[in-house]
Design a protein around this motif. Structure first.
Motif, short mmCIF file in Angstrom:
data_model
loop_
_atom_site.label_atom_id
_atom_site.label_comp_id
_atom_site.label_asym_id
_atom_site.label_seq_id
_atom_site.Cartn_x
_atom_site.Cartn_y
_atom_site.Cartn_z
N TRP A 1 -4.42 19.01 0.80
CA TRP A 1 -4.83 19.93 -0.25
C TRP A 1 -3.87 19.92 -1.44
O TRP A 1 -4.13 20.58 -2.44
N ASN A 2 -2.79 19.18 -1.33
CA ASN A 2 -1.87 18.99 -2.47
C ASN A 2 -1.06 17.73 -2.15
O ASN A 2 0.15 17.80 -1.88
N TYR A 3 -1.76 16.60 -2.20
CA TYR A 3 -1.14 15.33 -1.83
C TYR A 3 -0.30 14.85 -3.03
O TYR A 3 -0.83 14.39 -4.04
N LEU A 4 1.01 15.00 -2.89
CA LEU A 4 1.91 14.67 -3.99
C LEU A 4 2.08 13.16 -4.12
O LEU A 4 2.43 12.48 -3.15
N TYR A 5 1.80 12.66 -5.32
CA TYR A 5 1.91 11.22 -5.54
C TYR A 5 2.78 10.98 -6.77
O TYR A 5 2.41 11.35 -7.88
N GLY A 6 3.94 10.35 -6.54
CA GLY A 6 4.87 10.08 -7.63
C GLY A 6 4.71 8.67 -8.18
O GLY A 6 5.06 7.70 -7.50
N LEU A 7 4.20 8.55 -9.37
CA LEU A 7 3.98 7.23 -9.97
C LEU A 7 5.30 6.54 -10.32
O LEU A 7 5.38 5.31 -10.30
N VAL A 8 6.34 7.31 -10.62
CA VAL A 8 7.62 6.71 -10.97
C VAL A 8 8.14 5.84 -9.83
O VAL A 8 8.60 4.71 -10.05
N GLY A 9 8.06 6.34 -8.61
CA GLY A 9 8.52 5.58 -7.46
C GLY A 9 7.79 4.26 -7.31
O GLY A 9 8.40 3.21 -7.03
N ASP A 10 6.47 4.29 -7.50
CA ASP A 10 5.68 3.05 -7.43
C ASP A 10 6.12 2.07 -8.50
O ASP A 10 6.36 0.89 -8.23
N LEU A 11 6.22 2.54 -9.72
CA LEU A 11 6.50 1.65 -10.85
C LEU A 11 7.94 1.14 -10.83
O LEU A 11 8.22 0.04 -11.34
N GLU A 12 8.85 1.88 -10.22
CA GLU A 12 10.22 1.39 -10.06
C GLU A 12 10.25 0.16 -9.15
O GLU A 12 11.14 -0.69 -9.24
N ARG A 13 9.26 0.06 -8.26
CA ARG A 13 9.15 -1.09 -7.34
C ARG A 13 8.11 -2.09 -7.82
O ARG A 13 7.77 -3.02 -7.08
N ASP A 14 7.58 -1.86 -9.02
CA ASP A 14 6.48 -2.67 -9.55
C ASP A 14 5.30 -2.68 -8.59
O ASP A 14 4.63 -3.69 -8.39
N GLN A 15 5.06 -1.53 -7.97
CA GLN A 15 3.91 -1.36 -7.08
C GLN A 15 2.82 -0.67 -7.89
O GLN A 15 2.93 0.51 -8.23
N ARG A 16 1.75 -1.39 -8.19
CA ARG A 16 0.72 -0.85 -9.09
C ARG A 16 -0.55 -0.43 -8.36
O ARG A 16 -1.51 0.00 -8.98
N LYS A 17 -0.57 -0.56 -7.04
CA LYS A 17 -1.72 -0.14 -6.25
C LYS A 17 -1.55 1.32 -5.84
O LYS A 17 -0.45 1.78 -5.52
N LEU A 18 -2.65 2.05 -5.83
CA LEU A 18 -2.64 3.43 -5.37
C LEU A 18 -2.68 3.42 -3.85
O LEU A 18 -3.65 2.96 -3.25
N GLN A 19 -1.61 3.88 -3.22
CA GLN A 19 -1.50 3.82 -1.77
C GLN A 19 -1.44 5.24 -1.20
O GLN A 19 -0.45 5.94 -1.38
N LEU A 20 -2.49 5.63 -0.52
CA LEU A 20 -2.59 6.96 0.05
C LEU A 20 -2.52 6.89 1.57
O LEU A 20 -3.07 5.96 2.19
N GLU A 21 -1.84 7.84 2.17
CA GLU A 21 -1.76 7.94 3.61
C GLU A 21 -2.52 9.18 4.06
O GLU A 21 -2.26 10.28 3.57
N GLY A 22 -3.46 9.01 5.00
CA GLY A 22 -4.23 10.15 5.46
C GLY A 22 -5.40 10.46 4.54
O GLY A 22 -5.77 9.66 3.68
#
Length: 328
Positions: free
Chosen positions: A227-248
Motif C-alpha cells: 500500500w506504499n511500495y517505496l521505490y527509489g530511482l536514485v539507487g537504480d540510476l546510480e547502478r545504471d539499472q533502468r528497469k523497474l524492478q518490483l518485489e511482491g
C-alpha cells in the motif's frame, strides 16, 4: 465508507458504486503528477466512485479547468480546499532550507475539512502511481485505529527510531495514510502534531512525518508495504539499472526521493508507467521533463551519465550544475 447515488441511478432505484474519498496536498507545480496519480486510481478501480479532495494554497485557473474536465471524463467528484498560507507561517524554517514545500503541512488539516462528508479518507502523495485494485483497502476495518500506515524503508526506520527514541521500533512513511476521521479528531492528532513540531522540531529530519510518528506511536496500524511500495530511482540510476524492478504485489508505487518518473532524462522504465497514466489525464498536454529542472537534478544527472561512461555529457551537466548553483 460512504455511499453516493448519482441522479440517474437514484431515479432507477439502482444502487450506486461505493464512494471513496482520497486527499492530496499540492502546489501548482504538482498538479501534473497528481493527475497521473488520479487517473491510475481510476483506471485500476472502475467500480469505485471517487471523491478527490485537493488541498492547496492556490489553484491556477488552468488547473481548475482540468479538474472539471476530469469530472466530466471519468464521472468523479473533485473538491478544492484553499488553505491560508499564514496558518503554517510558524513552520517556515522547516521548508526554507530544504526541498519540502509548505504544502506538506496541509495534510494535518484533512480530517477537519472532510469530516462532514466522510469518516474515512485516504491521503496520498502526488508521486504515487496505483497499479492494482484498492478493494482490499476499502474493505479494511479501521474502526479501532486512528490511521492505517505503512512502514518506511528498513534503514530509515532504524535511524529515525533511534533518533526519535520510538519505543515501538516502528516508523511509517506518511505518503500514504488511511485516516479514521472521527478518531483522529477525537484524539486531537492535528493539535498534538503541531505541538510536537513547535517543541521538538529541531530534532526532526522529516518535519511533519517525524512529528506524526511521535504522536501516533502505538496508535496507528501498520499494514502491508504493497500500500506504499517505496521505490527509489536514485539507487537504480546510480547502478545504471533502468528497469523497474518490483518485489511482491505492489498496489501503490511511491517514487519517493529526489528523482521522479516524469523525468524523461533519466531513461528509466518508470517513465513509461507514468506516461501511460499521464496520457489519460487532462494534464496530458503538459510535457514530461526532458532535461533536469534544477541544480540538484543536474548534479545527479551528471553522476548518472558518468556511471554510464558518458564522460563528455557528464562534464557538461556538471558545468551546468555549477552555473545554476553558484549563479555565474
Amino acid at each position: 465508507m460512504s455511499i453516493l447515488l448519482d441522479d440517474d441511478a437514484a431515479r432507477r432505484g439502482v444502487s450506486a458504486k461505493p464512494s471513496f474519498h482520497v486527499a492530496f496536498c499540492v502546489d501548482n507545480h504538482y498538479f501534473r503528477s497528481m493527475g497521473a496519480t488520479i487517473t491510475s486510481l481510476i483506471a485500476n478501480n472502475r467500480d469505485v466512485h471517487f471523491v478527490f479532495h485537493i488541498f492547496a494554497f492556490s489553484v491556477a485557473d488552468e488547473h481548475r479547468h482540468r479538474l472539471r474536465e476530469l469530472e466530466e471524463k471519468f464521472g468523479v467528484n473533485t473538491k478544492i480546499h484553499i488553505v491560508d498560507p499564514a496558518v503554517f507561517q510558524e513552520f517556515s524554517r522547516f521548508t526554507q532550507s530544504s526541498y519540502y514545500s509548505p504544502s506538506i503541512f496541509s495534510r494535518l488539516l484533512i480530517p477537519a475539512m472532510v469530516r462532514q462528508e466522510t469518516n474515512r479518507v485516504l491521503y496520498l502523495d502526488a508521486d504515487i502511481l496505483c497499479v492494482g485494485s484498492i478493494a482490499e483497502l476499502m474493505a479494511m476495518d479501521i474502526g479501532d485505529t486512528i490511521a492505517a500506515v505503512v512502514p518506511d524503508a528498513e534503514a530509515t526506520t532504524r535511524r529515525r527510531c533511534a533518533e526519535l527514541q520510538l519505543k515501538q521500533q516502528q516508523y511509517f512513511n506518511s505518503g500514504v495514510m488511511y485516516m479514521n476521521v472521527d478518531l483522529w479528531m477525537a484524539n486531537k492528532i492535528t493539535e498534538r502534531t503541531i505541538d510536537a513540531l513547535l517543541t521538538q522540531g529541531n530534532q526532526f529530519r522529516f518535519p511533519d512525518q517525524d512529528a506524526l510518528n511521535v504522536v501516533l506511536e502505538g496508535r496507528a496500524r501498520f499494514i502491508d508495504k504493497k500500500w506504499n511500495y517505496l521505490y527509489g530511482l536514485v539507487g537504480d540510476l546510480e547502478r545504471d539499472q533502468r528497469k523497474l524492478q518490483l518485489e511482491g504485489d505492489a498496489v501503490f508505487i511511491h517514487f519517493a526521493g529526489a528523482v521522479k518518473p516524469w523525468g524523461n532524462w533519466t531513461l528509466h522504465d518508470s517513465r513509461n508507467l507514468f506516461s501511460r497514466f499521464h496520457a489519460m489525464s487532462p494534464w496530458a498536454d503538459m510535457p514530461m521533463d526532458e532535461v533536469p529542472k534544477n541544480y540538484k537534478e543536474m548534479r545527479m544527472h551528471s553522476r548518472f551519465l558518468l556511471r554510464r561512461r558518458e564522460v563528455a555529457a557528464s562534464l557538461w551537466w556538471y558545468w551546468n550544475y555549477m552555473r545554476a548553483k553558484f549563479r555565474f
